[in-house]
Scaffold this motif. Structure first.
Motif, PDB file in Angstrom:
ATOM      1  N   GLY A  43      13.209  45.297  13.555  1.00 20.15           N
ATOM      2  CA  GLY A  43      13.246  46.631  14.152  1.00 20.15           C
ATOM      3  C   GLY A  43      11.858  47.225  14.313  1.00 20.15           C
ATOM      4  O   GLY A  43      11.549  47.844  15.332  1.00 20.15           O
ATOM      5  N   PHE A  44      10.993  47.032  13.306  1.00 21.94           N
ATOM      6  CA  PHE A  44       9.616  47.511  13.415  1.00 21.94           C
ATOM      7  C   PHE A  44       8.894  46.808  14.563  1.00 21.94           C
ATOM      8  O   PHE A  44       8.114  47.420  15.286  1.00 21.94           O
ATOM      9  CB  PHE A  44       8.847  47.301  12.110  1.00 21.94           C
ATOM     10  N   VAL A  61      20.364  45.158  19.828  1.00 19.45           N
ATOM     11  CA  VAL A  61      21.213  46.236  19.324  1.00 19.45           C
ATOM     12  C   VAL A  61      21.343  46.122  17.805  1.00 19.45           C
ATOM     13  O   VAL A  61      21.034  45.094  17.215  1.00 19.45           O
ATOM     14  CB  VAL A  61      22.611  46.208  19.985  1.00 19.45           C
ATOM     15  N   ASN A  62      21.839  47.190  17.189  1.00 18.64           N
ATOM     16  CA  ASN A  62      22.067  47.125  15.746  1.00 18.64           C
ATOM     17  C   ASN A  62      23.379  46.402  15.447  1.00 18.64           C
ATOM     18  O   ASN A  62      24.083  45.969  16.356  1.00 18.64           O
ATOM     19  CB  ASN A  62      22.011  48.522  15.118  1.00 18.64           C
ATOM     20  N   GLU A  66      25.081  49.015  18.913  1.00 20.75           N
ATOM     21  CA  GLU A  66      24.505  50.195  19.549  1.00 20.75           C
ATOM     22  C   GLU A  66      23.002  50.067  19.669  1.00 20.75           C
ATOM     23  O   GLU A  66      22.344  49.493  18.798  1.00 20.75           O
ATOM     24  CB  GLU A  66      24.815  51.441  18.716  1.00 20.75           C
ATOM     25  N   LEU A  67      22.446  50.627  20.731  1.00 19.51           N
ATOM     26  CA  LEU A  67      20.995  50.726  20.850  1.00 19.51           C
ATOM     27  C   LEU A  67      20.531  51.751  19.828  1.00 19.51           C
ATOM     28  O   LEU A  67      21.158  52.795  19.669  1.00 19.51           O
ATOM     29  CB  LEU A  67      20.604  51.178  22.259  1.00 19.51           C
ATOM     30  N   SER A  68      19.448  51.477  19.143  1.00 20.28           N
ATOM     31  CA  SER A  68      19.013  52.422  18.112  1.00 20.28           C
ATOM     32  C   SER A  68      17.562  52.849  18.279  1.00 20.28           C
ATOM     33  O   SER A  68      16.982  53.415  17.383  1.00 20.28           O
ATOM     34  CB  SER A  68      19.242  51.825  16.722  1.00 20.28           C
ATOM     35  N   GLY A  69      16.963  52.625  19.435  1.00 22.97           N
ATOM     36  CA  GLY A  69      15.588  53.040  19.679  1.00 22.97           C
ATOM     37  C   GLY A  69      15.506  54.348  20.426  1.00 22.97           C
ATOM     38  O   GLY A  69      14.686  54.512  21.318  1.00 22.97           O
TER      39      GLY A  69
END
Length: 79
Positions: A43-44, A61-62, A66-69
């Motif tokens: 994620g980073f 996606v998570n 879902e998109l989480s950015g």
């Protein structure tokens, strides 16, 4: 080159291979890199790619699909 830079570049190279119309998760990328418990680090890496338009970050996606950015888009619907 630092270990995290190398890891990030490996993440980005995997993400660049995700075909149009398909997605994967942070966890699946971490597993593919042999770092099963490093999904947060993936994620980073994705967060650091926001200035690289050739990295299709929207295809990651998570675990809930879902998109989480959201912080990189003007509105959640734009994402």
């Amino acid at each position: 080159m630092s270990a995290s830079t190398d890891f990030f570049e490996r993440v980005w190279s995997i993400v660049e291979c995700i075909p149009r119309g398909r997605v994967t998760t942070y966890g699946h990328i971490a597993k593919a890199l042999g770092a099963r418990s490093s999904s947060r680090l993936v994620g980073f890496a994705m967060n650091a790619s926001h200035t690289m338009p050739w990295v299709p970050a929207h295809r990651v996606v998570n675990r809930n699909g879902e998109l989480s950015g959201k912080m990189h888009f003007a509105t959640p619907t734009l994402m």
